[in-house]
Write an enzyme that holds these catalytic residues in place. Sequence first.
Site, mmCIF file in Angstrom:
data_model
loop_
_atom_site.group_PDB
_atom_site.id
_atom_site.type_symbol
_atom_site.label_atom_id
_atom_site.label_comp_id
_atom_site.label_asym_id
_atom_site.label_seq_id
_atom_site.Cartn_x
_atom_site.Cartn_y
_atom_site.Cartn_z
ATOM 1 N N LYS A 1 0.793 -1.113 -0.236
ATOM 2 C CA LYS A 1 0.124 -0.014 0.035
ATOM 3 C C LYS A 1 0.797 1.315 -0.108
ATOM 4 O O LYS A 1 2.032 1.175 0.456
ATOM 5 C CB LYS A 1 -0.962 0.136 1.071
ATOM 6 C CG LYS A 1 -0.246 0.228 2.633
ATOM 7 C CD LYS A 1 -0.023 1.446 3.060
ATOM 8 C CE LYS A 1 0.636 1.496 4.525
ATOM 9 N NZ LYS A 1 1.703 2.491 4.580
ATOM 10 N N ASP B 1 -1.844 -1.557 10.217
ATOM 11 C CA ASP B 1 -2.241 -1.509 8.812
ATOM 12 C C ASP B 1 -2.690 -2.821 8.251
ATOM 13 O O ASP B 1 -3.221 -2.889 6.973
ATOM 14 C CB ASP B 1 -0.806 -1.326 8.067
ATOM 15 C CG ASP B 1 -0.352 0.321 8.132
ATOM 16 O OD1 ASP B 1 -1.117 1.046 8.285
ATOM 17 O OD2 ASP B 1 0.915 0.486 7.926
HETATM 18 O O1 C5P Z 1 0.508 -0.830 14.737
HETATM 19 P P1 C5P Z 1 2.008 -1.006 14.075
HETATM 20 O O2 C5P Z 1 2.815 -1.930 14.773
HETATM 21 O O3 C5P Z 1 2.343 -1.175 12.713
HETATM 22 O O4 C5P Z 1 2.720 0.400 14.677
HETATM 23 C C1 C5P Z 1 4.223 0.595 14.471
HETATM 24 C C2 C5P Z 1 4.421 1.824 15.380
HETATM 25 O O5 C5P Z 1 4.022 2.906 14.767
HETATM 26 C C3 C5P Z 1 3.745 1.584 16.826
HETATM 27 O O6 C5P Z 1 4.525 1.181 17.696
HETATM 28 C C4 C5P Z 1 3.708 3.208 17.055
HETATM 29 O O7 C5P Z 1 5.006 3.519 17.604
HETATM 30 C C5 C5P Z 1 3.486 3.675 15.799
HETATM 31 N N1 C5P Z 1 1.994 4.260 15.574
HETATM 32 C C6 C5P Z 1 1.585 5.181 16.317
HETATM 33 N N2 C5P Z 1 0.197 5.326 16.015
HETATM 34 C C7 C5P Z 1 -0.756 4.770 15.227
HETATM 35 C C8 C5P Z 1 0.013 3.540 14.286
HETATM 36 C C9 C5P Z 1 1.543 3.300 14.517
HETATM 37 O O8 C5P Z 1 2.051 5.607 17.249
HETATM 38 N N3 C5P Z 1 -1.947 5.100 14.915
#
Ligand code: C5P
Length: 316
Positions: free
Chosen positions: A11, A141
């Site tokens: 994406k 995601d």
């Molecule tokens: O959810 P995911 O593991 O993909 O997110 C990776 C990092 O991105 C999280 O640990 C966080 O630090 C940051 N993040 C965030 N807010 C979101 C999505 C991601 O702060 N809505």
Amino acid sequence: MHNCTLIAPAKINLYLEIIGDRSDGYHELAMILQSIDLADQIDIQTSSIDRIRVRCDHPQVPTDQSNLAYKAAALMTAEFPAAFLKHGGLNISINKRIPISAGLAGGSTNAAAVLLGIDLLWNLGLTQSELEELGARLGSDIPFCIAGGTAIATGRGEQLAPLPSLDNIYIVLAKYRSLAVSTPWAYKTYRQQFGSTYIKDRESLAARAAAVHSGDMVKAILHKDTKEIAQQLHNDLEKVVLPEYPLVLQLRETFAKSGVLGTMMSGSGPSVFALCESKQQAEEVKSHVRETIPDQDLELFVTQLITHGIHVASST
Ligand code: C5P
């Protein structure tokens, strides 16, 4: 023994706005996510050995329990122990084409494919929203990657509202192979620099997300107006990533000077994409960037926006 082959597209973010903080430590976001025709292939096979095994043809992708595809399989075995017992272990093989650590949801789309593949192999009959709920437990995601296409994502990124699909739009995508940006670092740095501007109260947070729903980018997508979409590209994370990574800034500037409709970093980077008027223009821009930056570490792709997420290529 059964097996299933899935195509898992990457994406890009056409829009990424950081609205505020969340009590779970994440950020409240408003994003517009778009699937692209650059995909990994995931093969899943049930096996007589009662364990999960992940293989990948890319040497830098971990194949242990830290791999999101492994985590997705482990989640399914924990949620559906009877099916795991009945069908045996899982051999997962990842054929990687999506650049890694790129802001293209490469790991997330692999996990989404594993959730969908196991649902098929175990005949669980899960609905799309049940799969999305499982995916949200592993990463923000992943829910989007399941159905893909074009969608607004709010909350942590897991609350999805589909938008009319965009296709027949070509992009050039660029990523330095050896350059990686840590997503937690990008969000943490953004919080340090811009936390004082965050919207704090719940009502204003909801109002801001609603404003994106009825905003100019969504209007441009509804009208399938590629030039206007290009004008409305936005990514708040550029504010922290571009000053820290001059190579990403240089890519962005090289695209901008090569006559594309618009250019933007995807997610937390460091991949950068450029929207083009046609496939031919995309090919010309790719050649121009290759000549301007003759660095073998730079990967360039011409690809297009697509209308779907995970696709089941075969299942037996
Ligand atoms: O959810 P995911 O593991 O993909 O997110 C990776 C990092 O991105 C999280 O640990 C966080 O630090 C940051 N993040 C965030 N807010 C979101 C999505 C991601 O702060 N809505």
